[in-house]
Design a protein around this motif. Structure first.
Motif, PDB file in Angstrom:
ATOM      1  N   VAL A  50       0.845  -1.191   0.000  1.00 57.56           N
ATOM      2  CA  VAL A  50       0.000   0.000   0.000  1.00 57.56           C
ATOM      3  C   VAL A  50       0.880   1.240   0.000  1.00 57.56           C
ATOM      4  CG1 VAL A  50      -1.796   1.282   1.217  1.00 57.56           C
ATOM      5  CG2 VAL A  50      -1.815  -1.207   1.263  1.00 57.56           C
ATOM      6  N   LEU A  51       0.601   2.149  -0.924  1.00 57.22           N
ATOM      7  CA  LEU A  51       1.313   3.422  -0.993  1.00 57.22           C
ATOM      8  C   LEU A  51       0.285   4.538  -1.011  1.00 57.22           C
ATOM      9  CD1 LEU A  51       2.710   1.291  -3.274  1.00 57.22           C
ATOM     10  CD2 LEU A  51       4.441   3.075  -3.229  1.00 57.22           C
ATOM     11  N   LEU A  66      -2.729   3.677  -3.284  1.00 56.59           N
ATOM     12  CA  LEU A  66      -2.508   2.632  -4.271  1.00 56.59           C
ATOM     13  C   LEU A  66      -2.291   1.302  -3.562  1.00 56.59           C
ATOM     14  CD1 LEU A  66      -1.768   5.321  -5.830  1.00 56.59           C
ATOM     15  CD2 LEU A  66      -0.322   3.898  -7.256  1.00 56.59           C
ATOM     16  N   CYS A  67      -3.052   0.301  -3.965  1.00 53.38           N
ATOM     17  CA  CYS A  67      -2.905  -1.037  -3.419  1.00 53.38           C
ATOM     18  C   CYS A  67      -2.402  -1.956  -4.521  1.00 53.38           C
ATOM     19  CB  CYS A  67      -4.237  -1.539  -2.873  1.00 53.38           C
ATOM     20  SG  CYS A  67      -4.150  -3.214  -2.203  1.00 53.38           S
ATOM     21  N   ASP A  68      -1.176  -2.430  -4.377  1.00 53.11           N
ATOM     22  CA  ASP A  68      -0.520  -3.309  -5.335  1.00 53.11           C
ATOM     23  C   ASP A  68      -0.727  -4.747  -4.870  1.00 53.11           C
ATOM     24  OD1 ASP A  68       1.386  -4.949  -6.547  1.00 53.11           O
ATOM     25  OD2 ASP A  68       3.091  -3.915  -5.656  1.00 53.11           O
ATOM     26  N   VAL A  69      -1.567  -5.507  -5.582  1.00 55.34           N
ATOM     27  CA  VAL A  69      -1.936  -6.864  -5.172  1.00 55.34           C
ATOM     28  C   VAL A  69      -1.040  -7.892  -5.854  1.00 55.34           C
ATOM     29  CG1 VAL A  69      -3.786  -8.584  -5.161  1.00 55.34           C
ATOM     30  CG2 VAL A  69      -4.326  -6.165  -4.778  1.00 55.34           C
ATOM     31  N   ALA A  70      -0.552  -8.845  -5.082  1.00 55.97           N
ATOM     32  CA  ALA A  70       0.315  -9.894  -5.617  1.00 55.97           C
ATOM     33  C   ALA A  70      -0.424 -10.732  -6.655  1.00 55.97           C
ATOM     34  CB  ALA A  70       0.808 -10.796  -4.494  1.00 55.97           C
ATOM     35  N   GLY A 198       5.173  11.073   6.484  1.00 53.22           N
ATOM     36  CA  GLY A 198       4.432  11.004   7.729  1.00 53.22           C
ATOM     37  C   GLY A 198       4.364   9.591   8.245  1.00 53.22           C
ATOM     38  N   ARG A 199       3.286   9.311   8.991  1.00 55.57           N
ATOM     39  CA  ARG A 199       3.198   8.004   9.632  1.00 55.57           C
ATOM     40  C   ARG A 199       2.902   6.904   8.635  1.00 55.57           C
ATOM     41  NH1 ARG A 199      -2.109   6.583  10.369  1.00 55.57           N
ATOM     42  NH2 ARG A 199      -3.656   8.213   9.996  1.00 55.57           N
ATOM     43  N   ALA A 200       3.223   5.695   9.018  1.00 53.22           N
ATOM     44  CA  ALA A 200       3.044   4.552   8.128  1.00 53.22           C
ATOM     45  C   ALA A 200       1.584   4.158   8.021  1.00 53.22           C
ATOM     46  CB  ALA A 200       3.852   3.363   8.653  1.00 53.22           C
ATOM     47  N   VAL A 201       1.242   3.549   6.910  1.00 55.65           N
ATOM     48  CA  VAL A 201      -0.092   2.998   6.744  1.00 55.65           C
ATOM     49  C   VAL A 201      -0.214   1.767   7.625  1.00 55.65           C
ATOM     50  CG1 VAL A 201      -1.698   1.971   5.098  1.00 55.65           C
ATOM     51  CG2 VAL A 201      -0.135   3.767   4.356  1.00 55.65           C
ATOM     52  N   PRO A 202      -1.256   1.687   8.478  1.00 54.38           N
ATOM     53  CA  PRO A 202      -1.376   0.504   9.326  1.00 54.38           C
ATOM     54  C   PRO A 202      -1.632  -0.735   8.495  1.00 54.38           C
ATOM     55  CG  PRO A 202      -3.349   1.873   9.478  1.00 54.38           C
ATOM     56  CD  PRO A 202      -2.335   2.650   8.695  1.00 54.38           C
ATOM     57  N   SER A 203      -1.102  -1.871   8.945  1.00 50.03           N
ATOM     58  CA  SER A 203      -1.196  -3.085   8.152  1.00 50.03           C
ATOM     59  C   SER A 203      -2.621  -3.594   8.017  1.00 50.03           C
ATOM     60  CB  SER A 203      -0.337  -4.178   8.781  1.00 50.03           C
ATOM     61  OG  SER A 203      -0.786  -4.472  10.081  1.00 50.03           O
ATOM     62  N   HIS A 204      -3.542  -3.111   8.867  1.00 54.13           N
ATOM     63  CA  HIS A 204      -4.914  -3.583   8.785  1.00 54.13           C
ATOM     64  C   HIS A 204      -5.793  -2.620   7.993  1.00 54.13           C
ATOM     65  CE1 HIS A 204      -4.618  -0.818  12.162  1.00 54.13           C
ATOM     66  NE2 HIS A 204      -5.878  -0.528  11.966  1.00 54.13           N
ATOM     67  N   SER A 205      -5.209  -1.655   7.313  1.00 50.46           N
ATOM     68  CA  SER A 205      -6.015  -0.599   6.704  1.00 50.46           C
ATOM     69  C   SER A 205      -6.946  -1.106   5.620  1.00 50.46           C
ATOM     70  CB  SER A 205      -5.112   0.492   6.121  1.00 50.46           C
ATOM     71  OG  SER A 205      -4.325  -0.017   5.078  1.00 50.46           O
ATOM     72  N   ILE A 224       4.950   3.032   2.522  1.00 51.92           N
ATOM     73  CA  ILE A 224       4.764   1.756   1.851  1.00 51.92           C
ATOM     74  C   ILE A 224       4.641   0.725   2.952  1.00 51.92           C
ATOM     75  CG2 ILE A 224       5.829   0.068   0.347  1.00 51.92           C
ATOM     76  CD1 ILE A 224       7.397   2.338  -0.882  1.00 51.92           C
ATOM     77  N   CYS A 225       3.646  -0.142   2.851  1.00 47.74           N
ATOM     78  CA  CYS A 225       3.540  -1.199   3.819  1.00 47.74           C
ATOM     79  C   CYS A 225       3.181  -2.473   3.096  1.00 47.74           C
ATOM     80  CB  CYS A 225       2.522  -0.854   4.879  1.00 47.74           C
ATOM     81  SG  CYS A 225       0.975  -1.627   4.692  1.00 47.74           S
ATOM     82  N   LYS A 226       3.541  -3.578   3.685  1.00 49.99           N
ATOM     83  CA  LYS A 226       3.272  -4.865   3.030  1.00 49.99           C
ATOM     84  C   LYS A 226       2.289  -5.649   3.866  1.00 49.99           C
ATOM     85  CE  LYS A 226       6.173  -6.619   0.408  1.00 49.99           C
ATOM     86  NZ  LYS A 226       7.337  -7.155  -0.274  1.00 49.99           N
ATOM     87  N   LEU A 227       1.230  -6.116   3.213  1.00 50.09           N
ATOM     88  CA  LEU A 227       0.242  -6.959   3.879  1.00 50.09           C
ATOM     89  C   LEU A 227       0.422  -8.387   3.421  1.00 50.09           C
ATOM     90  CD1 LEU A 227      -2.927  -4.759   3.405  1.00 50.09           C
ATOM     91  CD2 LEU A 227      -1.308  -4.718   5.266  1.00 50.09           C
ATOM     92  N   GLN A 228       0.338  -9.310   4.328  1.00 58.00           N
ATOM     93  CA  GLN A 228       0.494 -10.721   3.972  1.00 58.00           C
ATOM     94  C   GLN A 228      -0.878 -11.383   3.930  1.00 58.00           C
ATOM     95  OE1 GLN A 228       3.345 -11.831   3.038  1.00 58.00           O
ATOM     96  NE2 GLN A 228       4.496 -10.008   3.626  1.00 58.00           N
TER      97      GLN A 228
END
Length: 228
Positions: A50-51, A66-70, A198-205, A224-228
């Protein structure tokens, strides 16, 4: 209140979800190119990245997420969570890889199934990546045009590597969703989109409830954060 404003009258964040097959040089490179950020990793996306930033090619600038999906997420139950609340879904293929294009039919079916019962449907678009390798094209233009027409997709071609058409395509789509309040910037002022600090995007967003997601988007800054 306009559809493009939140409860405080601010321009609401436009969520863009990018999907497609693995190894098309697509999401991470394409999203990073749009926001002017370093490309994420070298091993491909796992889960979703997520960016957040601003579409600076519009006046006033429009906040975007932006959500970049695997590529392998098509077979997982998490895909619905990644797509949640999307305003725009971009299907990306590699124009030098025929299979990456043919597999998009499955992606379109899955995405439409997920949004079937949703009252608000996202704007759907097609993006042919690696236009710098046009001489190696493996996907016939006529097939692309037919596919876009059959599935009612906005159709673009460009290059995450060189930046060709990336800002133009994203800005056009964001402008469509944002409506008349967001107009293309004058030609001399069309800077690329930019990430926010600024602050990071929470992983549960991507999987929080609608009220919490709206609150987060109002204060979303960047990263930028990575969700699994």
């Amino acid at each position: 209140m306009s559809d493009t404003e939140d409860e405080d009258g601010q321009s609401r964040t436009i969520k863009i979800t990018v999907v497609g097959e693995p190894a098309t040089g697509k999401q991470s490179s394409l999203c990073s190119r749009y926001l002017g950020s370093p490309a994420c990793g070298g091993g491909g996306t796992s889960g979703a990245d997520v960016l957040c930033g601003q579409s600076a090619g519009l006046r006033p600038p429009v906040p975007v997420q932006l959500c970049d999906v695997a590529g392998n997420a098509i077979h997982t139950a998490m895909l619905a969570n990644y797509l949640y609340s999307s305003d725009i879904v971009i299907f990306v293929y590699d124009l030098t890889n025929l299979q990456s294009f043919e597999r998009l039919a499955l992606w379109v079916v899955r995405v439409k199934e997920i949004f079937e019962r949703e009252p608000k449907k996202p704007l759907l678009a097609l993006f042919g990546n690696k236009s710098e390798l046009e001489h190696q094209r493996a996907v016939r233009l006529s097939c692309v045009q037919k596919f876009a027409s059959e599935h009612l997709l906005e159709n673009f071609k460009g290059s995450a590597r060189t930046g060709e058409m990336v800002n133009t395509a994203f800005a056009a789509l964001v402008s469509r969703v944002a409506g008349p309040r967001a107009q293309p910037a004058p030609a001399g002022e069309r800077a690329p989109a930019r990430p926010l600090s600024g602050r990071a995007v929470p992983s549960h967003s991507l999987i929080m409830n609608r009220k919490a997601l709206r609150r987060f988007k109002r204060g979303a800054t960047s990263s930028i954060c990575k969700l699994q």
